[in-house]
Scaffold this motif. Sequence first.
Motif, mmCIF file in Angstrom:
data_model
loop_
_atom_site.group_PDB
_atom_site.id
_atom_site.type_symbol
_atom_site.label_atom_id
_atom_site.label_comp_id
_atom_site.label_asym_id
_atom_site.label_seq_id
_atom_site.Cartn_x
_atom_site.Cartn_y
_atom_site.Cartn_z
ATOM 1 N N LEU A 56 0.810 -1.222 0.000
ATOM 2 C CA LEU A 56 0.000 0.000 0.000
ATOM 3 C C LEU A 56 0.843 1.271 0.000
ATOM 4 O O LEU A 56 0.674 2.143 -0.850
ATOM 5 C CB LEU A 56 -0.940 -0.016 1.208
ATOM 6 N N GLU A 57 1.755 1.385 0.955
ATOM 7 C CA GLU A 57 2.545 2.614 1.072
ATOM 8 C C GLU A 57 3.381 2.864 -0.180
ATOM 9 O O GLU A 57 3.506 4.000 -0.633
ATOM 10 C CB GLU A 57 3.464 2.545 2.296
ATOM 11 N N LEU A 75 -10.735 2.644 3.879
ATOM 12 C CA LEU A 75 -10.052 1.365 3.735
ATOM 13 C C LEU A 75 -10.907 0.262 4.331
ATOM 14 O O LEU A 75 -11.675 0.499 5.260
ATOM 15 C CB LEU A 75 -8.716 1.383 4.483
ATOM 16 N N TYR A 76 -10.746 -0.935 3.787
ATOM 17 C CA TYR A 76 -11.386 -2.098 4.399
ATOM 18 C C TYR A 76 -10.576 -3.343 4.098
ATOM 19 O O TYR A 76 -9.756 -3.370 3.182
ATOM 20 C CB TYR A 76 -12.842 -2.260 3.951
ATOM 21 N N LEU A 90 -1.018 5.170 6.955
ATOM 22 C CA LEU A 90 -1.309 6.306 6.078
ATOM 23 C C LEU A 90 -1.337 7.607 6.862
ATOM 24 O O LEU A 90 -0.882 8.644 6.369
ATOM 25 C CB LEU A 90 -2.617 6.089 5.322
ATOM 26 N N GLN A 91 -1.848 7.558 8.084
ATOM 27 C CA GLN A 91 -1.807 8.753 8.932
ATOM 28 C C GLN A 91 -0.364 9.171 9.185
ATOM 29 O O GLN A 91 -0.051 10.355 9.141
ATOM 30 C CB GLN A 91 -2.503 8.504 10.268
ATOM 31 N N MET A 96 -4.643 12.919 6.074
ATOM 32 C CA MET A 96 -5.432 13.457 7.180
ATOM 33 C C MET A 96 -6.856 12.919 7.254
ATOM 34 O O MET A 96 -7.488 13.025 8.296
ATOM 35 C CB MET A 96 -5.489 14.980 7.058
ATOM 36 N N ASN A 97 -7.378 12.380 6.173
ATOM 37 C CA ASN A 97 -8.782 11.961 6.128
ATOM 38 C C ASN A 97 -8.897 10.477 5.807
ATOM 39 O O ASN A 97 -9.365 10.092 4.741
ATOM 40 C CB ASN A 97 -9.547 12.779 5.082
ATOM 41 N N VAL A 98 -8.462 9.646 6.751
ATOM 42 C CA VAL A 98 -8.462 8.203 6.560
ATOM 43 C C VAL A 98 -9.496 7.582 7.491
ATOM 44 O O VAL A 98 -9.520 7.885 8.679
ATOM 45 C CB VAL A 98 -7.066 7.609 6.851
#
Length: 124
Positions: A56-57, A75-76, A90-91, A96-98
């Motif tokens: 992912l990253e 995300l799921y 991700l944070q 900022m909006n995860v």
Amino acid sequence: MHPAPRPCNAIPEISVSRPWAQDAIRAADLLIDVREADEFAAGHLQGAVGMPRGVLEFRLAGNPAFERRDLRMVLYCKTSGRAALAARSLQSMGYMNVQSIAGGIEAWVQAGLPIVLPEQPSFD
């Protein structure tokens, strides 16, 4: 009695039992399924992009389309463990909006919500 305060970096979860859950997911800039490719292929949420947790990253960091740190991401995974770990990562990358889906795709299916299933070949 007051609920315990959430840590400032707690991952907000979308509960599939809420009537607005599907709207919140549709409003996301990016819906990411962090399960493995075979799990994604077996069935996923409409509009989801498959990005396994292990890469992912790298996929986000290497793509200019994901440079904005204010992207709204949902995300799921299967039950929400991998999604929570991915969201925290991700944070730490500055997003900022995860959010994640509480209970993952299992909760989604148990709630009777639709998924995209692979098409079976027709032998007619």
